[in-house]
Design a protein around this motif. Structure first.
Motif, PDB file in Angstrom:
ATOM      1  N   VAL A  29       0.872  -1.178   0.000  1.00  0.00           N
ATOM      2  CA  VAL A  29       0.000   0.000   0.000  1.00  0.00           C
ATOM      3  C   VAL A  29       0.909   1.228   0.000  1.00  0.00           C
ATOM      4  O   VAL A  29       1.783   1.358   0.863  1.00  0.00           O
ATOM      5  CB  VAL A  29      -0.903   0.017   1.250  1.00  0.00           C
ATOM      6  CG1 VAL A  29      -1.742   1.291   1.291  1.00  0.00           C
ATOM      7  CG2 VAL A  29      -1.794  -1.217   1.276  1.00  0.00           C
ATOM      8  N   PRO A  30       0.764   2.155  -0.947  1.00  0.00           N
ATOM      9  CA  PRO A  30       1.632   3.343  -0.942  1.00  0.00           C
ATOM     10  C   PRO A  30       1.358   4.214   0.284  1.00  0.00           C
ATOM     11  O   PRO A  30       0.221   4.317   0.747  1.00  0.00           O
ATOM     12  CB  PRO A  30       1.265   4.059  -2.239  1.00  0.00           C
ATOM     13  CG  PRO A  30      -0.067   3.532  -2.627  1.00  0.00           C
ATOM     14  CD  PRO A  30      -0.154   2.143  -2.092  1.00  0.00           C
ATOM     15  N   LEU A  31       2.394   4.827   0.790  1.00  0.00           N
ATOM     16  CA  LEU A  31       2.271   5.648   1.983  1.00  0.00           C
ATOM     17  C   LEU A  31       1.256   6.778   1.782  1.00  0.00           C
ATOM     18  O   LEU A  31       0.585   7.199   2.734  1.00  0.00           O
ATOM     19  CB  LEU A  31       3.636   6.222   2.368  1.00  0.00           C
ATOM     20  CG  LEU A  31       3.759   6.823   3.766  1.00  0.00           C
ATOM     21  CD1 LEU A  31       3.451   5.794   4.838  1.00  0.00           C
ATOM     22  CD2 LEU A  31       5.164   7.410   3.970  1.00  0.00           C
ATOM     23  N   ALA A  32       1.110   7.246   0.546  1.00  0.00           N
ATOM     24  CA  ALA A  32       0.121   8.297   0.263  1.00  0.00           C
ATOM     25  C   ALA A  32      -1.288   7.822   0.603  1.00  0.00           C
ATOM     26  O   ALA A  32      -2.108   8.587   1.128  1.00  0.00           O
ATOM     27  CB  ALA A  32       0.205   8.722  -1.202  1.00  0.00           C
ATOM     28  N   ALA A  33      -1.596   6.539   0.313  1.00  0.00           N
ATOM     29  CA  ALA A  33      -2.925   5.999   0.620  1.00  0.00           C
ATOM     30  C   ALA A  33      -3.129   5.895   2.130  1.00  0.00           C
ATOM     31  O   ALA A  33      -4.241   6.098   2.636  1.00  0.00           O
ATOM     32  CB  ALA A  33      -3.098   4.636  -0.039  1.00  0.00           C
ATOM     33  N   VAL A  42       1.025  13.359   2.786  1.00  0.00           N
ATOM     34  CA  VAL A  42       2.373  12.794   2.688  1.00  0.00           C
ATOM     35  C   VAL A  42       3.092  13.524   1.556  1.00  0.00           C
ATOM     36  O   VAL A  42       2.703  13.409   0.391  1.00  0.00           O
ATOM     37  CB  VAL A  42       2.339  11.278   2.414  1.00  0.00           C
ATOM     38  CG1 VAL A  42       3.758  10.724   2.309  1.00  0.00           C
ATOM     39  CG2 VAL A  42       1.557  10.558   3.497  1.00  0.00           C
ATOM     40  N   PRO A  43       4.122  14.280   1.875  1.00  0.00           N
ATOM     41  CA  PRO A  43       4.735  15.137   0.850  1.00  0.00           C
ATOM     42  C   PRO A  43       5.630  14.376  -0.125  1.00  0.00           C
ATOM     43  O   PRO A  43       6.255  13.377   0.213  1.00  0.00           O
ATOM     44  CB  PRO A  43       5.567  16.121   1.684  1.00  0.00           C
ATOM     45  CG  PRO A  43       5.905  15.359   2.929  1.00  0.00           C
ATOM     46  CD  PRO A  43       4.725  14.479   3.201  1.00  0.00           C
ATOM     47  N   GLY A  44       5.687  14.906  -1.345  1.00  0.00           N
ATOM     48  CA  GLY A  44       6.669  14.514  -2.348  1.00  0.00           C
ATOM     49  C   GLY A  44       6.767  13.030  -2.613  1.00  0.00           C
ATOM     50  O   GLY A  44       5.785  12.284  -2.622  1.00  0.00           O
ATOM     51  N   ALA A  45       8.005  12.602  -2.804  1.00  0.00           N
ATOM     52  CA  ALA A  45       8.286  11.216  -3.181  1.00  0.00           C
ATOM     53  C   ALA A  45       7.953  10.225  -2.081  1.00  0.00           C
ATOM     54  O   ALA A  45       7.818   9.027  -2.338  1.00  0.00           O
ATOM     55  CB  ALA A  45       9.761  11.088  -3.566  1.00  0.00           C
ATOM     56  N   SER A  46       7.791  10.714  -0.850  1.00  0.00           N
ATOM     57  CA  SER A  46       7.465   9.803   0.259  1.00  0.00           C
ATOM     58  C   SER A  46       6.143   9.084   0.033  1.00  0.00           C
ATOM     59  O   SER A  46       5.922   7.987   0.545  1.00  0.00           O
ATOM     60  CB  SER A  46       7.405  10.577   1.579  1.00  0.00           C
ATOM     61  OG  SER A  46       8.658  11.110   1.917  1.00  0.00           O
ATOM     62  N   GLY A  47       5.269   9.713  -0.766  1.00  0.00           N
ATOM     63  CA  GLY A  47       3.961   9.108  -0.996  1.00  0.00           C
ATOM     64  C   GLY A  47       4.020   7.779  -1.705  1.00  0.00           C
ATOM     65  O   GLY A  47       3.099   6.973  -1.609  1.00  0.00           O
ATOM     66  N   SER A  48       5.110   7.521  -2.428  1.00  0.00           N
ATOM     67  CA  SER A  48       5.215   6.256  -3.164  1.00  0.00           C
ATOM     68  C   SER A  48       5.889   5.152  -2.359  1.00  0.00           C
ATOM     69  O   SER A  48       6.034   4.026  -2.838  1.00  0.00           O
ATOM     70  CB  SER A  48       5.980   6.483  -4.463  1.00  0.00           C
ATOM     71  OG  SER A  48       7.305   6.921  -4.171  1.00  0.00           O
ATOM     72  N   VAL A  49       6.312   5.427  -1.131  1.00  0.00           N
ATOM     73  CA  VAL A  49       6.965   4.416  -0.293  1.00  0.00           C
ATOM     74  C   VAL A  49       5.989   3.253  -0.060  1.00  0.00           C
ATOM     75  O   VAL A  49       4.868   3.459   0.408  1.00  0.00           O
ATOM     76  CB  VAL A  49       7.413   5.015   1.049  1.00  0.00           C
ATOM     77  CG1 VAL A  49       7.868   3.918   2.012  1.00  0.00           C
ATOM     78  CG2 VAL A  49       8.535   6.023   0.832  1.00  0.00           C
ATOM     79  N   PRO A  50       6.391   2.013  -0.392  1.00  0.00           N
ATOM     80  CA  PRO A  50       5.476   0.875  -0.224  1.00  0.00           C
ATOM     81  C   PRO A  50       5.447   0.371   1.219  1.00  0.00           C
ATOM     82  O   PRO A  50       6.486   0.232   1.863  1.00  0.00           O
ATOM     83  CB  PRO A  50       6.056  -0.181  -1.165  1.00  0.00           C
ATOM     84  CG  PRO A  50       7.521   0.128  -1.219  1.00  0.00           C
ATOM     85  CD  PRO A  50       7.657   1.620  -1.044  1.00  0.00           C
ATOM     86  N   VAL A  51       4.262   0.086   1.713  1.00  0.00           N
ATOM     87  CA  VAL A  51       4.080  -0.437   3.069  1.00  0.00           C
ATOM     88  C   VAL A  51       3.390  -1.795   2.971  1.00  0.00           C
ATOM     89  O   VAL A  51       2.358  -1.937   2.310  1.00  0.00           O
ATOM     90  CB  VAL A  51       3.243   0.527   3.932  1.00  0.00           C
ATOM     91  CG1 VAL A  51       2.945  -0.085   5.294  1.00  0.00           C
ATOM     92  CG2 VAL A  51       3.970   1.857   4.092  1.00  0.00           C
ATOM     93  N   THR A  52       3.961  -2.796   3.619  1.00  0.00           N
ATOM     94  CA  THR A  52       3.422  -4.159   3.542  1.00  0.00           C
ATOM     95  C   THR A  52       3.060  -4.748   4.911  1.00  0.00           C
ATOM     96  O   THR A  52       2.742  -5.929   5.013  1.00  0.00           O
ATOM     97  CB  THR A  52       4.440  -5.085   2.853  1.00  0.00           C
ATOM     98  OG1 THR A  52       5.705  -4.970   3.528  1.00  0.00           O
ATOM     99  CG2 THR A  52       4.603  -4.718   1.393  1.00  0.00           C
ATOM    100  N   GLY A  53       3.118  -3.945   5.964  1.00  0.00           N
ATOM    101  CA  GLY A  53       2.773  -4.434   7.289  1.00  0.00           C
ATOM    102  C   GLY A  53       2.683  -3.273   8.255  1.00  0.00           C
ATOM    103  O   GLY A  53       2.998  -2.128   7.916  1.00  0.00           O
ATOM    104  N   ILE A  54       2.268  -3.559   9.480  1.00  0.00           N
ATOM    105  CA  ILE A  54       2.145  -2.520  10.502  1.00  0.00           C
ATOM    106  C   ILE A  54       2.420  -3.157  11.861  1.00  0.00           C
ATOM    107  O   ILE A  54       2.014  -4.295  12.117  1.00  0.00           O
ATOM    108  CB  ILE A  54       0.748  -1.864  10.455  1.00  0.00           C
ATOM    109  CG1 ILE A  54       0.627  -0.756  11.514  1.00  0.00           C
ATOM    110  CG2 ILE A  54      -0.361  -2.883  10.589  1.00  0.00           C
ATOM    111  CD1 ILE A  54      -0.636   0.104  11.344  1.00  0.00           C
TER     112      ILE A  54
END
Length: 555
Positions: A29-33, A42-54
């Protein structure tokens, strides 16, 4: 190290087992979502950081996780961000206090999101990241059971009945967690929301048909079931407990009632044996099926039920071996013949609730009756719940740790044999509702012949002071009501169990109450190995009594 524990404290037993909580495959899930979900840009390129757990625990972080840094009892989770990042955390979510701590430390190499109350959004994010119950996708039918007493046994009964119906099942509760594989020891009655959603996703991934879950008032208060919608929510009862958290019984009730809303459940089954159950049935915002287990003709204990007005009513209970057989009758005349091999009227109530919840989950009465007849699902062994260790003397270990549960357990184990006595060993938990201590002492004095007050889990409280509170209630009842009982103070707990066995004749009954399945006793921050069932077996064997074979969990 965990942000949820004191500095230097060892990880809780079973911590490593959390690796079994997660599904094998999680789409990123992209950090922007994630930011959009909680209203954070979520600013800039950080929005595309992939997240797969919490994860809420720095020790449990896996590569790709969102690490949620929350305030703990003694430390803030932000103190452990470097460990979380080192373990592969892709981003951090924290509050103002955590952000201030991070500002004082070295630069954090991953994006940091800020929320005013991050705990309140963890369930929502967990559901998003793990896709635990996506709209329109196949998922296990989910049963949630709440109430003061009976949650564990009822979930085991639901699990057992569903298996008798040919379903593959999961279980989340006090004793263990099952997700179609090996049992995972449970650390909390209801796990944190991160683990709950991971488990639900794992169950969906493994193709399970149904799952049952204990839902404590702590789980609702601390957001552990946020984002979870139960297909059927069930209510057992409400009696004094956890007032250290809730303050009053009305607040305790209101917390339970939050489960019976459209945001958390689709349908409900409510036991209406007391005023709290009737109040809940009237207030629930979802379709409710009512159940009376102590109505006219039931012969069951528990107070007035108004059973004639309930949808389902327990009638004609009769002893069968150690347990009870009874008829479950619907207002339209439909009847089911039910049997539980576990003693006590409360297990009649648990079996009846499990049956009606499974019916509410979509199973036809004829199929349920066939499963009840062929498999005897309510004779399943539930560890530490009226668990029989020996028959002569009868020796029972039960989790009863509040006034109502202790009274019901003592009533259940009383033998009709002339001259037989009941010996009870129990204590009270430290740093919990202090008001129930003298009440439990008084109940024991009224319902047992020999009362042995010992230690439960003192935690950081003085064990002698806890015992004194319990003893005061027992002695006040003995003196004020002229009770013919013996009251002893014996500690540590293993010595108290040996004393009970020393005093017992073959026709007597020993009840060791309060800790049930637990295998550790916490004293001043140290976990001491202590299993009431093991200690009772050893003491009985040493006296030459024959103990039963060790009962394992049937699941």
């Amino acid at each position: 190290m965990s942000e949820l524990n004191a500095p230097g404290a060892p990880a809780p037993s079973g911590q490593e087992s959390r690796s079994g909580f997660r599904p094998a495959a999680v789409a990123a899930v992209p950090l922007a979502a994630i930011g959009e979900c909680i209203g954070v840009v979520v600013p800039g390129a950080s929005g595309s950081v992939p997240v797969t757990g919490i994860s809420l625990d720095s020790r449990a972080v896996r590569p790709g996780d969102l690490y949620v840094a929350l305030p703990g009892a003694t430390r803030h989770g932000a103190d452990f961000v470097s460990q979380a990042v080192e373990a592969g955390a892709a981003a951090v979510l924290t509050d103002d206090a955590g952000a201030r701590l991070l500002a004082l430390s070295n630069d954090v190499r991953v994006p940091v999101l800020l929320a005013a109350e991050p705990r309140g959004v963890v369930g929502r994010l967990s559901a998003l990241i793990y896709r635990s119950r996506p709209e329109g996708a196949p998922a296990p039918v989910l049963f949630g059971v709440t109430g003061t007493n009976g949650k564990t046994t009822t979930t085991y009964f639901i699990n057992s009945l569903l298996q008798a119906l040919g379903k593959t099942t999961g279980l989340i509760g006090t004793i263990e967690i099952l997700a179609g594989g090996e049992p995972i020891p449970s650390l909390l009655t209801t796990p944190e929301s991160t683990d709950v959603h991971a488990l639900l996703a794992l169950m969906r991934e493994r193709g399970l048909d149904a799952a049952s879950m204990e839902v404590s008032s702590h789980a609702v208060s601390f957001h552990r079931v946020d984002g979870v919608v139960f297909d059927v929510a069930g209510f057992t009862n409400l009696t004094q407990d956890h007032l250290d958290l809730h303050g009053t019984m009305d607040e305790y009730f209101q917390t339970k009632a939050r489960l019976f809303t459209a945001q958390r459940a689709r349908a409900a089954v409510v036991t209406v044996d007391d005023d709290w159950g009737r109040k809940l049935a009237a207030a629930a915002e979802i379709p409710v099926t009512t159940l009376a287990t102590a109505g006219p003709g039931s012969g069951a204990a528990g107070g007035p039920a108004g059973g004639s007005g309930a949808d389902w009513t327990v009638v004609n209970p009769a002893p069968r071996a150690l347990g009870t057989e009874f008829v479950l009758r619907h207002r339209d005349g439909t009847e089911l013949r039910v049997h539980t091999g576990l003693p006590g009227s409360f297990n009649v109530a648990n079996a009846a609730l499990a049956t009606v919840m499974v019916l509410a989950g979509g199973h036809e009465p004829a199929a349920v009756q066939s499963a009840l007849d062929s498999a005897d699902p309510f004779t399943v062994a539930v560890p530490g719940r009226m668990q029989l260790i020996c028959t002569a003397p009868a020796a029972v270990v039960d989790f009863a740790h509040n006034p109502d549960a202790l009274a019901r357990a003592l009533e259940a184990v009383r033998s009709p044999a002339p001259g037989s006595k009941v010996i009870v060993v129990f204590g009270a938990t430290g740093q919990r509702d202090q008001g129930k201590r003298p009440a439990m002492g008084a109940i024991a004095a009224r319902l047992a012949d020999t009362v042995i007050v010992s230690d439960d889990d003192p935690h950081d409280e003085d064990a002698a002071a806890i015992r004194a509170d319990v003893l005061a209630g027992a002695r006040a009842a003995q003196d004020g009501e002229g009770l013919d009982c013996t009251i002893l103070e014996v500690f540590p707990r293993d010595a108290a169990i040996r004393k009970a066995v020393e005093l017992a004749a073959p026709e007597d009954t020993i009840l060791v109450a309060g800790r049930g399945h637990e295998v550790w006793q916490e004293v001043k921050g140290v976990n001491l190995s202590l299993d009431d069932r093991v200690e009772l077996r050893l003491a009985l064997t040493a006296r030459g009594f024959t103990v039963l074979e060790d009962q394992r969990i049937e699941s």
